[in-house]
Design a protein around this motif. Structure first.
Motif, PDB file in Angstrom:
ATOM      1  N   GLU A   6       0.849  -1.195   0.000  1.00  0.00           N
ATOM      2  CA  GLU A   6       0.000   0.000   0.000  1.00  0.00           C
ATOM      3  C   GLU A   6       0.885   1.246   0.000  1.00  0.00           C
ATOM      4  O   GLU A   6       1.005   1.938   1.012  1.00  0.00           O
ATOM      5  CB  GLU A   6      -0.903   0.009   1.232  1.00  0.00           C
ATOM      6  CG  GLU A   6      -1.978  -1.059   1.233  1.00  0.00           C
ATOM      7  CD  GLU A   6      -2.929  -0.889   2.399  1.00  0.00           C
ATOM      8  OE1 GLU A   6      -3.495   0.214   2.547  1.00  0.00           O
ATOM      9  OE2 GLU A   6      -3.097  -1.849   3.155  1.00  0.00           O
ATOM     10  N   PRO A   7       1.511   1.567  -1.140  1.00  0.00           N
ATOM     11  CA  PRO A   7       2.437   2.703  -1.178  1.00  0.00           C
ATOM     12  C   PRO A   7       1.787   4.038  -0.815  1.00  0.00           C
ATOM     13  O   PRO A   7       2.469   4.961  -0.390  1.00  0.00           O
ATOM     14  CB  PRO A   7       2.966   2.709  -2.606  1.00  0.00           C
ATOM     15  CG  PRO A   7       2.059   1.830  -3.377  1.00  0.00           C
ATOM     16  CD  PRO A   7       1.394   0.890  -2.423  1.00  0.00           C
ATOM     17  N   ASP A   8       0.474   4.148  -0.954  1.00  0.00           N
ATOM     18  CA  ASP A   8      -0.225   5.375  -0.579  1.00  0.00           C
ATOM     19  C   ASP A   8      -0.881   5.250   0.796  1.00  0.00           C
ATOM     20  O   ASP A   8      -1.649   6.120   1.207  1.00  0.00           O
ATOM     21  CB  ASP A   8      -1.289   5.729  -1.618  1.00  0.00           C
ATOM     22  CG  ASP A   8      -0.677   6.083  -2.963  1.00  0.00           C
ATOM     23  OD1 ASP A   8       0.429   6.661  -2.980  1.00  0.00           O
ATOM     24  OD2 ASP A   8      -1.288   5.756  -3.995  1.00  0.00           O
ATOM     25  N   GLY A   9      -0.569   4.168   1.524  1.00  0.00           N
ATOM     26  CA  GLY A   9      -1.147   3.927   2.839  1.00  0.00           C
ATOM     27  C   GLY A   9      -0.412   4.684   3.934  1.00  0.00           C
ATOM     28  O   GLY A   9       0.375   5.598   3.678  1.00  0.00           O
ATOM     29  N   THR A  10      -0.646   4.279   5.152  1.00  0.00           N
ATOM     30  CA  THR A  10      -0.032   4.906   6.317  1.00  0.00           C
ATOM     31  C   THR A  10       1.483   4.797   6.234  1.00  0.00           C
ATOM     32  O   THR A  10       2.017   3.749   5.896  1.00  0.00           O
ATOM     33  CB  THR A  10      -0.534   4.236   7.607  1.00  0.00           C
ATOM     34  OG1 THR A  10      -1.953   4.358   7.651  1.00  0.00           O
ATOM     35  CG2 THR A  10       0.072   4.873   8.828  1.00  0.00           C
ATOM     36  N   GLU A  11       2.141   5.871   6.576  1.00  0.00           N
ATOM     37  CA  GLU A  11       3.597   5.906   6.556  1.00  0.00           C
ATOM     38  C   GLU A  11       4.109   6.230   7.955  1.00  0.00           C
ATOM     39  O   GLU A  11       3.588   7.113   8.630  1.00  0.00           O
ATOM     40  CB  GLU A  11       4.077   6.976   5.578  1.00  0.00           C
ATOM     41  CG  GLU A  11       5.558   7.012   5.403  1.00  0.00           C
ATOM     42  CD  GLU A  11       5.990   7.952   4.293  1.00  0.00           C
ATOM     43  OE1 GLU A  11       7.110   8.471   4.387  1.00  0.00           O
ATOM     44  OE2 GLU A  11       5.215   8.174   3.353  1.00  0.00           O
ATOM     45  N   LEU A  12       5.109   5.482   8.394  1.00  0.00           N
ATOM     46  CA  LEU A  12       5.719   5.723   9.697  1.00  0.00           C
ATOM     47  C   LEU A  12       7.094   6.325   9.498  1.00  0.00           C
ATOM     48  O   LEU A  12       7.819   5.948   8.592  1.00  0.00           O
ATOM     49  CB  LEU A  12       5.859   4.416  10.476  1.00  0.00           C
ATOM     50  CG  LEU A  12       4.573   3.698  10.830  1.00  0.00           C
ATOM     51  CD1 LEU A  12       4.883   2.392  11.544  1.00  0.00           C
ATOM     52  CD2 LEU A  12       3.684   4.567  11.682  1.00  0.00           C
ATOM     53  N   GLN A  13       7.441   7.227  10.388  1.00  0.00           N
ATOM     54  CA  GLN A  13       8.759   7.837  10.329  1.00  0.00           C
ATOM     55  C   GLN A  13       9.402   7.712  11.695  1.00  0.00           C
ATOM     56  O   GLN A  13       8.819   8.101  12.708  1.00  0.00           O
ATOM     57  CB  GLN A  13       8.652   9.305   9.943  1.00  0.00           C
ATOM     58  CG  GLN A  13       9.987   9.992   9.864  1.00  0.00           C
ATOM     59  CD  GLN A  13       9.858  11.449   9.446  1.00  0.00           C
ATOM     60  OE1 GLN A  13       8.780  11.945   9.190  1.00  0.00           O
ATOM     61  NE2 GLN A  13      10.979  12.123   9.396  1.00  0.00           N
ATOM     62  N   LEU A  14      10.605   7.159  11.726  1.00  0.00           N
ATOM     63  CA  LEU A  14      11.350   7.063  12.966  1.00  0.00           C
ATOM     64  C   LEU A  14      12.234   8.285  13.106  1.00  0.00           C
ATOM     65  O   LEU A  14      12.813   8.762  12.132  1.00  0.00           O
ATOM     66  CB  LEU A  14      12.210   5.796  12.972  1.00  0.00           C
ATOM     67  CG  LEU A  14      11.439   4.481  12.887  1.00  0.00           C
ATOM     68  CD1 LEU A  14      12.411   3.310  12.842  1.00  0.00           C
ATOM     69  CD2 LEU A  14      10.496   4.335  14.067  1.00  0.00           C
ATOM     70  N   ALA A  15      12.335   8.783  14.333  1.00  0.00           N
ATOM     71  CA  ALA A  15      13.162   9.959  14.591  1.00  0.00           C
ATOM     72  C   ALA A  15      14.246   9.600  15.595  1.00  0.00           C
ATOM     73  O   ALA A  15      14.044   8.766  16.479  1.00  0.00           O
ATOM     74  CB  ALA A  15      12.298  11.093  15.135  1.00  0.00           C
ATOM     75  N   LEU A  16      15.386  10.235  15.468  1.00  0.00           N
ATOM     76  CA  LEU A  16      16.490  10.037  16.387  1.00  0.00           C
ATOM     77  C   LEU A  16      16.067  10.457  17.789  1.00  0.00           C
ATOM     78  O   LEU A  16      15.490  11.523  17.974  1.00  0.00           O
ATOM     79  CB  LEU A  16      17.698  10.861  15.930  1.00  0.00           C
ATOM     80  CG  LEU A  16      18.943  10.764  16.777  1.00  0.00           C
ATOM     81  CD1 LEU A  16      19.482   9.323  16.781  1.00  0.00           C
ATOM     82  CD2 LEU A  16      20.008  11.715  16.242  1.00  0.00           C
ATOM     83  N   ASN A  17      16.333   9.613  18.760  1.00  0.00           N
ATOM     84  CA  ASN A  17      15.994   9.923  20.144  1.00  0.00           C
ATOM     85  C   ASN A  17      17.254  10.424  20.853  1.00  0.00           C
ATOM     86  O   ASN A  17      17.967   9.661  21.482  1.00  0.00           O
ATOM     87  CB  ASN A  17      15.438   8.683  20.848  1.00  0.00           C
ATOM     88  CG  ASN A  17      14.973   8.990  22.255  1.00  0.00           C
ATOM     89  OD1 ASN A  17      14.995  10.133  22.696  1.00  0.00           O
ATOM     90  ND2 ASN A  17      14.556   7.972  22.974  1.00  0.00           N
ATOM     91  N   ASP A  18      17.516  11.726  20.747  1.00  0.00           N
ATOM     92  CA  ASP A  18      18.710  12.283  21.370  1.00  0.00           C
ATOM     93  C   ASP A  18      18.390  13.172  22.573  1.00  0.00           C
ATOM     94  O   ASP A  18      19.239  13.908  23.057  1.00  0.00           O
ATOM     95  CB  ASP A  18      19.559  13.042  20.341  1.00  0.00           C
ATOM     96  CG  ASP A  18      18.793  14.157  19.647  1.00  0.00           C
ATOM     97  OD1 ASP A  18      17.602  14.353  19.938  1.00  0.00           O
ATOM     98  OD2 ASP A  18      19.416  14.838  18.809  1.00  0.00           O
ATOM     99  N   ASN A  19      17.169  13.093  23.072  1.00  0.00           N
ATOM    100  CA  ASN A  19      16.762  13.840  24.258  1.00  0.00           C
ATOM    101  C   ASN A  19      16.962  12.945  25.472  1.00  0.00           C
ATOM    102  O   ASN A  19      16.332  11.882  25.577  1.00  0.00           O
ATOM    103  CB  ASN A  19      15.294  14.251  24.127  1.00  0.00           C
ATOM    104  CG  ASN A  19      14.794  15.013  25.329  1.00  0.00           C
ATOM    105  OD1 ASN A  19      15.020  14.646  26.472  1.00  0.00           O
ATOM    106  ND2 ASN A  19      14.068  16.083  25.053  1.00  0.00           N
ATOM    107  N   PRO A  20      17.840  13.319  26.428  1.00  0.00           N
ATOM    108  CA  PRO A  20      18.119  12.451  27.582  1.00  0.00           C
ATOM    109  C   PRO A  20      16.877  12.078  28.396  1.00  0.00           C
ATOM    110  O   PRO A  20      16.751  10.953  28.860  1.00  0.00           O
ATOM    111  CB  PRO A  20      19.104  13.266  28.425  1.00  0.00           C
ATOM    112  CG  PRO A  20      19.719  14.228  27.471  1.00  0.00           C
ATOM    113  CD  PRO A  20      18.657  14.525  26.445  1.00  0.00           C
TER     114      PRO A  20
END
Length: 89
Positions: A6-20
């Motif tokens: 489902e290329p037009d489906g829900t998309e997840l994005q991971l973000a760097l967790n650099d906050n202590p």
């Protein structure tokens, strides 16, 4: 990243967790066995097999719980992910 099915489906994005503070919270809920995110599915066993075949590290295989079947996996970034299939009455 969207699903290939489902290329037009829900998309997840991971973000760097650099906050202590966020990192400490993430580690604490992981130690408690609390999922950071939960996804609902109509086929938890099929999804389990598909994800496992692609190298997913499950810490709990599909397990019957009150009103649902759940499975949990380690996302390899310090989070537990739960997939849940609700029981159909």
């Amino acid at each position: 990243m969207a699903s290939a099915e489902e290329p037009d489906g829900t998309e997840l994005q991971l973000a760097l967790n650099d906050n202590p503070a966020a990192k400490a919270y993430q580690e604490a809920i992981f130690k408690q066995g609390q999922p950071a995110v939960m996804f609902f599915t109509d086929d938890v066993k099929g999804d389990y097999e598909r994800i496992k075949a692609k190298g997913g590290a499950f810490i709990q295989p599909p397990t019957e719980a009150t009103g649902s079947t759940i499975a949990q996996l380690n996302d390899s970034c310090g989070n537990l992910v739960q997939i849940t299939q609700l029981a159909r009455w």
